[in-house]
Design a protein around this motif. Sequence first.
Motif, PDB file in Angstrom:
ATOM      1  N   ALA A   1     -10.749   7.969  15.173  1.00  0.00           N
ATOM      2  CA  ALA A   1      -9.541   7.680  15.588  1.00  0.00           C
ATOM      3  C   ALA A   1      -8.859   7.596  14.069  1.00  0.00           C
ATOM      4  CB  ALA A   1      -9.405   5.834  15.539  1.00  0.00           C
ATOM      5  N   MET A   2      -9.347   7.292  12.785  1.00  0.00           N
ATOM      6  CA  MET A   2      -8.854   7.860  11.573  1.00  0.00           C
ATOM      7  C   MET A   2      -8.555   9.007  11.443  1.00  0.00           C
ATOM      8  SD  MET A   2     -11.014   4.629   9.369  1.00  0.00           S
ATOM      9  CE  MET A   2     -10.291   5.315   7.787  1.00  0.00           C
ATOM     10  N   ALA A   3      -9.487  10.140  11.747  1.00  0.00           N
ATOM     11  CA  ALA A   3      -9.340  11.393  11.556  1.00  0.00           C
ATOM     12  C   ALA A   3      -8.185  12.145  12.387  1.00  0.00           C
ATOM     13  CB  ALA A   3     -10.753  12.233  11.979  1.00  0.00           C
ATOM     14  N   ALA A   4      -7.982  11.431  13.698  1.00  0.00           N
ATOM     15  CA  ALA A   4      -6.581  11.908  14.391  1.00  0.00           C
ATOM     16  C   ALA A   4      -5.477  11.256  14.143  1.00  0.00           C
ATOM     17  CB  ALA A   4      -7.038  11.460  16.020  1.00  0.00           C
ATOM     18  N   THR A   5      -5.439  10.369  12.904  1.00  0.00           N
ATOM     19  CA  THR A   5      -3.879   9.666  12.751  1.00  0.00           C
ATOM     20  C   THR A   5      -3.541  10.018  11.390  1.00  0.00           C
ATOM     21  OG1 THR A   5      -4.990   7.825  14.019  1.00  0.00           O
ATOM     22  CG2 THR A   5      -2.984   7.288  12.716  1.00  0.00           C
ATOM     23  N   PRO A   6      -2.504  11.079  11.577  1.00  0.00           N
ATOM     24  CA  PRO A   6      -2.054  11.561  10.103  1.00  0.00           C
ATOM     25  C   PRO A   6      -1.072  10.485   9.574  1.00  0.00           C
ATOM     26  CG  PRO A   6      -0.816  12.581  12.135  1.00  0.00           C
ATOM     27  CD  PRO A   6      -2.009  11.753  12.681  1.00  0.00           C
ATOM     28  N   ALA A   7      -1.249  10.483   8.105  1.00  0.00           N
ATOM     29  CA  ALA A   7      -0.370   9.495   7.379  1.00  0.00           C
ATOM     30  C   ALA A   7       0.042  10.270   6.043  1.00  0.00           C
ATOM     31  CB  ALA A   7      -1.065   8.577   7.126  1.00  0.00           C
ATOM     32  N   ASP A   8       1.282  10.061   5.439  1.00  0.00           N
ATOM     33  CA  ASP A   8       1.890  10.262   4.137  1.00  0.00           C
ATOM     34  C   ASP A   8       1.901   8.837   3.296  1.00  0.00           C
ATOM     35  OD1 ASP A   8       2.030  12.991   4.979  1.00  0.00           O
ATOM     36  OD2 ASP A   8       4.002  12.736   5.567  1.00  0.00           O
ATOM     37  N   ILE A   9       1.897   9.111   2.194  1.00  0.00           N
ATOM     38  CA  ILE A   9       1.996   7.910   1.136  1.00  0.00           C
ATOM     39  C   ILE A   9       2.937   8.367   0.184  1.00  0.00           C
ATOM     40  CG2 ILE A   9       0.666   6.188  -0.222  1.00  0.00           C
ATOM     41  CD1 ILE A   9      -1.703   6.830   1.176  1.00  0.00           C
ATOM     42  N   LYS A  10       3.912   7.499  -0.131  1.00  0.00           N
ATOM     43  CA  LYS A  10       4.714   7.827  -1.423  1.00  0.00           C
ATOM     44  C   LYS A  10       4.655   6.643  -2.123  1.00  0.00           C
ATOM     45  CE  LYS A  10       8.155  10.425   1.530  1.00  0.00           C
ATOM     46  NZ  LYS A  10       9.609  10.439   2.059  1.00  0.00           N
ATOM     47  N   GLU A  11       5.154   6.989  -3.336  1.00  0.00           N
ATOM     48  CA  GLU A  11       5.050   6.003  -4.598  1.00  0.00           C
ATOM     49  C   GLU A  11       6.423   5.790  -5.114  1.00  0.00           C
ATOM     50  OE1 GLU A  11       3.196   3.980  -8.631  1.00  0.00           O
ATOM     51  OE2 GLU A  11       2.276   5.786  -7.706  1.00  0.00           O
TER      52      GLU A  11
END
Length: 156
Positions: free
Chosen positions: A43-53
Amino acid sequence: MDLRIMGFDSPLLNTLQHMMDLSDDTEKIPNAPSKVYMRDAKAMAATPADIKEYPKSYVFIVDMPGLKSGDIKVQVEDDNMLLISGERKREEEKEGAKYVRMERRVGKLMRKFALPENANTDAISAICQDGVLTVTVEKLPPPEPKKPKTIEVKIA
């Protein structure tokens, strides 16, 4: 099948026999990952995410296709672990219809993020729009610099 019954008794054949007798059942293998761990890892590998600061916040942008805001959970675990999860269920088949091809992912979506020390876990907001979840975590204000303490010296 035991090869010794047929008159074959050599170390090589015993080793091969032992290898064939090993089952694929992971419960018998010590230190094997559990089914829950494997499901969560997929589930974690298939869920793309971006993080901005940003100067005053951290923003997590996560694709959650096909989920409504009620199907998504945003939680903080252990005071510094941001957990974003949801589950996309298969649509019920209507009478007379059957799938010819099924490519869209169904199942659990999940991501975990370790929050930095300056993240304010009491000031978290989440908005889901068009299948994209945006979680904003405000930053704590920087600590005041400590002023040097002056100690009076007495003459004895």
